[in-house]
Design a protein around this motif. Structure first.
Motif, short mmCIF file in Angstrom:
data_model
loop_
_atom_site.label_atom_id
_atom_site.label_comp_id
_atom_site.label_asym_id
_atom_site.label_seq_id
_atom_site.Cartn_x
_atom_site.Cartn_y
_atom_site.Cartn_z
N ASP A 1 0.13 10.99 -5.52
CA ASP A 1 -1.69 10.61 -6.14
C ASP A 1 -2.17 11.65 -4.72
OD1 ASP A 1 -0.72 7.90 -6.97
OD2 ASP A 1 -0.35 7.60 -4.95
N VAL A 2 -1.38 12.51 -4.66
CA VAL A 2 -2.55 13.12 -3.14
C VAL A 2 -2.79 14.72 -3.99
CG1 VAL A 2 -1.85 14.92 -1.57
CG2 VAL A 2 -1.19 12.74 -1.41
N ASP A 3 -1.23 14.61 -4.50
CA ASP A 3 -1.86 15.98 -6.00
C ASP A 3 -2.97 16.48 -6.92
OD1 ASP A 3 1.01 17.25 -4.54
OD2 ASP A 3 1.60 16.52 -5.93
N GLU A 4 -2.51 14.73 -7.41
CA GLU A 4 -3.88 14.75 -7.83
C GLU A 4 -5.57 14.79 -7.38
OE1 GLU A 4 -5.60 10.67 -10.72
OE2 GLU A 4 -3.63 11.06 -10.68
N LYS B 1 -6.23 2.68 -0.73
CA LYS B 1 -5.86 1.29 -1.41
C LYS B 1 -5.54 0.08 -0.38
CE LYS B 1 -2.61 4.47 -4.20
NZ LYS B 1 -2.88 3.76 -5.36
N ARG B 2 -6.11 0.14 0.67
CA ARG B 2 -5.45 -1.23 1.17
C ARG B 2 -6.84 -1.61 1.18
NH1 ARG B 2 -6.10 1.78 5.51
NH2 ARG B 2 -3.80 1.70 6.03
N LEU B 3 -8.32 -0.78 0.72
CA LEU B 3 -9.46 -1.88 0.27
C LEU B 3 -8.93 -2.42 -0.93
CD1 LEU B 3 -12.10 0.27 1.19
CD2 LEU B 3 -11.64 -1.30 2.52
N THR C 1 -4.76 10.09 3.99
CA THR C 1 -4.94 8.80 4.66
C THR C 1 -6.45 8.77 4.08
OG1 THR C 1 -5.02 10.30 6.82
CG2 THR C 1 -6.57 8.30 6.74
N ARG C 2 -7.48 9.58 3.20
CA ARG C 2 -8.25 8.12 2.68
C ARG C 2 -7.71 7.83 1.29
NH1 ARG C 2 -13.49 10.75 3.35
NH2 ARG C 2 -14.07 12.57 4.66
N LEU C 3 -6.95 8.57 0.40
CA LEU C 3 -5.80 7.84 -0.16
C LEU C 3 -5.68 6.13 0.28
CD1 LEU C 3 -4.54 9.91 -2.29
CD2 LEU C 3 -6.20 8.92 -2.96
N VAL D 1 0.79 -0.89 -0.07
CA VAL D 1 0.22 -0.17 0.27
C VAL D 1 0.91 1.41 0.48
CG1 VAL D 1 -1.57 1.84 1.57
CG2 VAL D 1 -1.95 -0.94 0.83
N ALA D 2 0.80 1.97 -1.26
CA ALA D 2 1.75 3.13 -0.97
C ALA D 2 1.22 4.54 -1.88
CB ALA D 2 2.32 2.35 -2.02
N VAL D 3 0.70 6.05 -0.56
CA VAL D 3 0.29 6.77 -1.11
C VAL D 3 1.17 8.05 -1.58
CG1 VAL D 3 -1.31 8.97 -0.75
CG2 VAL D 3 -1.91 6.43 -0.11
#
Length: 466
Positions: A137-140, A274-276, A268-270, A131-133
């Motif tokens: 990803d955050v900027d998008e 990704k964990r799901l 956190t939401r991302l 699981v990698a954020v």
């Protein structure tokens, strides 16, 4: 009643059933009464015509056939139960002998559930991605949030990628307008794609009032897939102005006071999402490991029916999206043969998974209560965009409840298989699936011990296509 079963193959059986006449007599009497109500015979009141007169008027064979039509389905079910067979489709029935006043005999060939042996599935192992954020990803996500609050301003310059334009489109073929291929006043973002091939290239450099003509292929209508000339005219060019990403924006767009808090929430939401995704991949990987260890004979008729249904569903989705099948193959980088081979593989894996999970569910004596059934129907309705009550009524009316119950049992069986497995990520860390909540957060292990099916059953309800 006497019955015998002949095994024609791992998934095909032939029943031979002999019904003595005394067991046919109740259906024969019923047939006489039914026919007596339908015919007029001088000297007899309707419904009071004696059997011997009916035999002369309509024929004994007609009466026998009506009785046989009623009794055969009943005796077929009894024979299935006697020989502990589980049918997968409608049988091919043939009445092979009729000895009046003695017995009838019929055969029934049917696809049956295969006998399979599932090995000990405890302790299976599988590996999934980490699981990698990333910051990208955050900027998008942050950029998408800013775009929701962006404003459009008219600009006096040629359109560029990212601009919003208001356009008119007219398609012609051999100089004649194509019926239904005309759009007026449509808003479009340059560079978005997904509409007409060549549109973005034609728009680049056009200012308000300019037009251009380009060649393309229509994605719908009678001329789908055929070359046409398309004229595009720009009536407005607008540039999107995004708000600054600061504390003021955070308070406007969320419940947070600072941009830093909003960014952390996005991250956190991302991570939860990704964990799901990782949990779904783990479920698929564990199931694939199990299927690799089981020999599952597949009824070809079931596979063929499922292939037909999958093709029909894909065609409907493509038509809804305005895509041709050839265009879909081109986008996927597949040939027709590769597509068919991949589809058949996925269907065979999915059917095999159903048989294996049904066996595990039976071995575990998995049950389904009314609450679970109701919740499952609500989720299915939401997934298909239907009203839950209308969905439930449709399932009841068309007798699909047993199918829904089977889906839930398979999901619960798979959840237990996955929970007993050891799943690690590519970094070697053990993936915690037992404490995973439906929103992607990790719960307290004590909660899972109190209710071991509360979380993971949700994420494993539908067996994936391996």
């Amino acid at each position: 009643m006497k019955s015998a079963v002949e095994t024609l193959g791992p998934t095909r059986a032939k029943l031979t059933v002999e019904v003595p006449f005394e067991e046919l007599k109740p259906s024969l009497d019923k047939a006489y009464k039914s026919i007596a109500q339908q015919i007029n015979v001088p000297g007899f009141r309707r419904g009071k015509v004696p059997p011997m007169v009916i035999d002369r008027q309509v024929g004994r064979g007609t009466v026998l056939q009506e009785a046989i039509n009623e009794v055969v389905p009943q005796k077929y079910v009894e024979a299935l139960q006697t020989h502990d067979l589980q049918p997968l489709a409608q049988p091919e029935v043939e009445v092979t002998r009729i000895d009046d006043n003695e017995a009838i005999e019929f055969t029934a060939e049917v696809d049956v559930r295969p006998e399979i042996t599932v090995p000990d599935w405890h302790g299976l192992s599988a590996e999934v991605d980490d699981v990698a954020v990333t910051d990208d990803d955050v900027d998008e996500q942050v950029e998408a949030l800013r775009e929701r609050f962006g404003t459009l301003n008219d600009v006096d310059r040629p359109a560029a990628e990212g601009d919003f334009v208001t356009i008119d489109l007219v398609a012609t073929r051999d100089g004649e307008p194509v019926e239904g291929a005309e759009v007026t006043g449509m808003s479009y973002r340059v560079g978005r794609g997904g509409m007409l091939d060549g549109l973005d290239e034609a728009l680049a450099g056009l200012s308000a009032g300019d037009d251009a003509t380009f060649s393309s292929q229509l994605v719908g209508g009678d001329l789908v897939g055929q070359d046409v000339d398309v004229q595009v005219k720009v009536s407005q060019v607008q540039e999107q102005e995004l708000p600054a990403y600061d504390d003021e924006f955070a308070q406007l767009a969320s419940e947070f006071d600072t941009a830093e808090e909003l960014t952390e929430d996005v991250r956190t939401r991302l991570g939860n999402g990704k964990r799901l995704e990782q949990a779904a991949a783990a479920r698929d990987a564990v199931l694939e490991r199990l299927l690799d260890q089981v020999e599952v004979p597949l009824p070809e008729s079931i596979v063929d029916d499922e292939l037909t249904e999958r093709r029909r569903s894909i065609e409907q989705q493509l038509a809804f999206a305005g895509l041709t099948f050839d265009k879909y193959l081109e986008d996927e980088g597949q040939t027709q043969e590769e597509f068919e081979a991949d589809l058949e593989r996925r269907v065979r894996d999915a059917v095999a998974a159903q048989f294996v999970l049904d066996k595990v569910a039976n071995d575990l004596e998995v049950g389904v209560d009314q609450t679970e059934l109701t919740e499952h129907m609500v989720r299915r309705a939401q997934q298909s965009g239907q009203d839950p009550q209308e969905f439930a009524n449709h399932m009841l009316e068309h007798n699909h409840i047993p199918e829904l119950v089977a889906e839930i049992r398979r999901g619960k069986a798979l959840a237990q298989i996955v929970e007993s497995a050891t799943v690690t990520d590519t970094s070697g860390n053990v993936v915690d699936l037992k404490n995973l909540r439906p929103d992607g957060t990790l719960g307290d292990p004590a909660e899972a011990e109190a209710d071991p099916t509360a979380d993971t059953a949700e994420t494993a309800e539908e067996p994936a296509e391996a």
